[in-house]
Design an enzyme around this catalytic site. Structure first.
Site, mmCIF file in Angstrom:
data_model
loop_
_atom_site.group_PDB
_atom_site.id
_atom_site.type_symbol
_atom_site.label_atom_id
_atom_site.label_comp_id
_atom_site.label_asym_id
_atom_site.label_seq_id
_atom_site.Cartn_x
_atom_site.Cartn_y
_atom_site.Cartn_z
ATOM 1 N N HIS A 77 0.725 -1.188 0.069
ATOM 2 C CA HIS A 77 -0.266 -0.186 0.083
ATOM 3 C C HIS A 77 0.860 1.277 -0.132
ATOM 4 O O HIS A 77 1.990 1.380 0.499
ATOM 5 C CB HIS A 77 -0.992 0.199 1.181
ATOM 6 C CG HIS A 77 -0.529 0.046 2.556
ATOM 7 N ND1 HIS A 77 0.060 1.129 3.092
ATOM 8 C CD2 HIS A 77 0.000 -0.830 3.542
ATOM 9 C CE1 HIS A 77 0.437 0.882 4.285
ATOM 10 N NE2 HIS A 77 0.452 -0.334 4.646
ATOM 11 N N ASP A 79 0.186 4.401 1.213
ATOM 12 C CA ASP A 79 -0.495 5.441 2.211
ATOM 13 C C ASP A 79 0.154 5.019 3.532
ATOM 14 O O ASP A 79 0.862 3.858 3.601
ATOM 15 C CB ASP A 79 -1.933 5.498 2.261
ATOM 16 C CG ASP A 79 -2.453 4.146 3.189
ATOM 17 O OD1 ASP A 79 -2.127 3.075 2.628
ATOM 18 O OD2 ASP A 79 -3.105 4.234 4.131
ATOM 19 N N ASP A 119 6.414 1.336 6.709
ATOM 20 C CA ASP A 119 5.132 0.818 6.683
ATOM 21 C C ASP A 119 4.224 1.555 5.584
ATOM 22 O O ASP A 119 3.554 2.542 6.070
ATOM 23 C CB ASP A 119 4.421 0.530 7.917
ATOM 24 C CG ASP A 119 3.200 0.105 7.990
ATOM 25 O OD1 ASP A 119 2.581 -0.604 6.841
ATOM 26 O OD2 ASP A 119 2.443 -0.086 9.013
ATOM 27 N N GLU A 149 -4.748 1.926 3.058
ATOM 28 C CA GLU A 149 -4.744 0.660 3.580
ATOM 29 C C GLU A 149 -4.983 0.933 5.245
ATOM 30 O O GLU A 149 -5.744 0.382 6.001
ATOM 31 C CB GLU A 149 -3.663 -0.234 3.497
ATOM 32 C CG GLU A 149 -3.585 -1.479 4.140
ATOM 33 C CD GLU A 149 -2.791 -1.425 5.513
ATOM 34 O OE1 GLU A 149 -2.955 -2.477 6.355
ATOM 35 O OE2 GLU A 149 -2.363 -0.400 6.029
ATOM 36 N N GLU A 150 -4.255 2.078 5.947
ATOM 37 C CA GLU A 150 -4.222 2.324 7.091
ATOM 38 C C GLU A 150 -5.408 2.849 7.832
ATOM 39 O O GLU A 150 -5.641 2.996 8.928
ATOM 40 C CB GLU A 150 -2.867 3.333 7.311
ATOM 41 C CG GLU A 150 -1.650 3.032 6.912
ATOM 42 C CD GLU A 150 -1.136 1.895 7.526
ATOM 43 O OE1 GLU A 150 -1.845 1.244 8.782
ATOM 44 O OE2 GLU A 150 0.171 1.437 7.633
ATOM 45 N N ASP A 173 3.737 -6.618 3.445
ATOM 46 C CA ASP A 173 3.157 -5.497 4.414
ATOM 47 C C ASP A 173 3.394 -6.258 5.805
ATOM 48 O O ASP A 173 2.562 -5.892 6.633
ATOM 49 C CB ASP A 173 1.762 -5.071 4.163
ATOM 50 C CG ASP A 173 1.605 -3.901 5.123
ATOM 51 O OD1 ASP A 173 2.100 -3.268 5.811
ATOM 52 O OD2 ASP A 173 0.179 -3.720 5.127
ATOM 53 N N HIS A 458 3.868 3.084 13.189
ATOM 54 C CA HIS A 458 2.801 3.866 13.279
ATOM 55 C C HIS A 458 3.165 4.755 14.635
ATOM 56 O O HIS A 458 2.170 5.459 15.191
ATOM 57 C CB HIS A 458 1.500 3.036 14.153
ATOM 58 C CG HIS A 458 0.943 2.454 12.913
ATOM 59 N ND1 HIS A 458 -0.184 1.564 12.852
ATOM 60 C CD2 HIS A 458 1.437 1.944 11.524
ATOM 61 C CE1 HIS A 458 -0.680 1.015 11.827
ATOM 62 N NE2 HIS A 458 0.369 1.317 11.077
#
Length: 483
Positions: A77, A79, A119, A149-150, A173, A458
């Protein structure tokens, strides 16, 4: 602009990873990076597809001798989660990710005061490097770059998979080298919202700050028992309410529902004085550090005086907000009966916000069982109805069931053993992956997920191991050669 990663390998991977860092691409704002992938295809003469959501698929014909092999889908992904230190002025909508040059000497890529976006930027860099290299032996390839995705796997959900013809899919991922993921939990976002009545207050105003927490990923880190700053804020407000009259002026904690909140602020109007509030915060700091010893040792609750505010939530609405913060569960709800280390169901209040008279709690629900996921969503809805609020759900995605007869997993295990003379681990994880979306749309698709070593994703401490990134890329090339 001087390239910071030019001395590191694999050269093409690092080249494209740095390019990605130079393009703002936080979730819901991926137009520029979608365009970058599209322009890459045009510049390299590769057929591509871009949909209205911003997903991009780039096709590459097989190398010589592989024309009759089954097509392989490469997927990641585009994003990223945008998290930063409280002192950072970074604007994720326009500023580039500033790679920390000093950290490179220690073998890691990290960013200055923000998430790095490895990520899942490293997967994007892997795919672009492979598409850009005509010396690699590989079957027909379909490189799938998904958006958002997030925030609920929205891009994968929107993608019309009739444009794909692969038999195998390699999702990149995951965050631990040597661990191959073969299944994952499903998830759902639920937002509890409540309108309040605000009126004048004459009492002193204080800002209560909860900080020093590790935070982390609400899927992979939830089983560690790390506390949430949003949940702790509810505990602090309840303790103050037991000794004084309080009304909430504002609340702010967390930016995304799928991260464990590590910093929160509550501004309150209170009949107590500063000394009492400060002493209570010190007491709770000691209690919480003892409670979470070895898990989160640096928890700190602080109080400071704040500017007087003309308005605060009514006493009744303040009670209802605290009720929501206190009574809904947090963290691990259940574990697998056969493997106590495997989380099956969890709930994370990643976002807490009260401003302009509107209260919101944003939850990430995860479970391997659709029924348990629905049960938690219903409990949030019940609470919203009880306090006179409302609930909105989005980003509902299915779990990815383990496939016992996976040829791709068997082949990946053999290649890994040949390269490193040891067997990899095969795991089912609690975090959500787009693999579940693809498995639901393409039932015959054989899927595996893996990635290099990454830590504290994150969060603003996110870092990527350079050596691991190189090894995983080499492994991917060898796996493609075998397929």
């Amino acid at each position: 602009m001087e390239r910071k990663l030019k001395s590191y390998k694999p050269e093409k991977v690092m080249f494209y990873f740095e390019n990605i860092c130079n393009i703002p691409h936080v979730s819901h704002h991926t137009e520029a990076i979608s365009g970058y992938c599209e322009n890459f295809a045009k510049e390299h003469g590769l057929r591509y597809y871009r949909d209205v959501a911003g997903n991009v698929v780039i096709y590459k014909k097989a190398s010589a001798g592989y024309e009759n092999h089954d097509t392989v889908i490469l997927q990641g992904h585009i994003d990223m989660v945008g998290a930063k230190t409280n002192a950072s002025g970074h604007d994720f909508l326009k500023d580039i990710i500033n790679i920390d040059e000093d950290a490179l000497e220690s073998g890691y890529i990290t960013a200055v005061d923000t998430t790095l976006g490895a990520d899942n930027g490293i997967a994007v860099a892997y795919m672009l490097a492979i598409l850009d290299d005509d010396t690699i032996a590989h079957p027909p390839l379909e490189a799938v770059f998904t958006v958002d995705e997030e925030v609920g796997l929205l891009g994968a959900s929107a993608l019309d998979t009739s444009v794909l013809h692969g038999r195998y899919m390699i999702n990149m991922d995951s965050e631990e080298e040597g661990v191959f993921i073969t299944g994952c939990a499903g998830g759902l976002r639920s937002d509890l919202m409540m309108d309040t009545v605000m009126d004048k207050t004459e009492n002193a105003v204080f800002r209560i700050i909860t900080k020093g927490l590790k935070g982390g990923h609400s899927g992979s880190d939830i089983g560690t028992g790390r506390p949430s700053a949003n949940v702790i804020t509810g505990r602090v407000l309840e303790r103050i309410r037991q000794t004084a009259d309080i009304r909430i002026v504002s609340l702010k904690g967390g930016a995304v529902d799928n991260a464990i909140c590590n910093y929160a602020e509550a501004v309150i109007s209170c009949t107590a004085d500063y000394d009492m509030i400060s002493e209570l915060c010190a007491i709770m700091t000691r209690e919480l550090r003892e409670e979470y010893a070895g898990i989160d040792d640096d928890i700190l609750i602080e109080a400071e005086t704040a500017d007087n505010h003309a308005e605060a939530a009514s006493e009744g609405d303040t009670d209802r907000i605290i009720l929501c913060l206190r009574q809904l569960p947090y963290g691990v709800i259940s574990r697998n009966a056969c493997n106590i280390n495997m989380v099956e169901t969890s709930l994370n209040p990643g976002v807490m916000l009260y401003e302009n008279g509107v209260f919101r709690l944003g939850y990430s629900i995860r479970s391997s069982h659709a029924s348990a996921k629905r049960e938690l969503a219903d409990r949030i809805r019940n609470m919203a109805e009880y306090v006179g609020g409302r609930c909105e759900e989005s980003g509902d995605y299915p779990s990815w069931p383990h496939r016992h007869n996976s040829l791709l997993c068997r082949m990946a295990g053999q290649v890994y053993n040949e390269m490193y003379h040891k067997d990899p681990a095969f795991e089912i994880i609690h975090a959500g992956l787009e693999c579940g979306i693809f498995a639901g749309k393409m039932p015959e698709l054989d899927i595996i997920s893996y990635g290099p070593d990454m830590y504290d994703v994150h969060t603003y401490d996110e870092r990527l191991s350079i050596r691991s990134a190189e090894r995983v890329y080499d492994f991917t090339l060898k796996l493609l050669e075998k397929l």
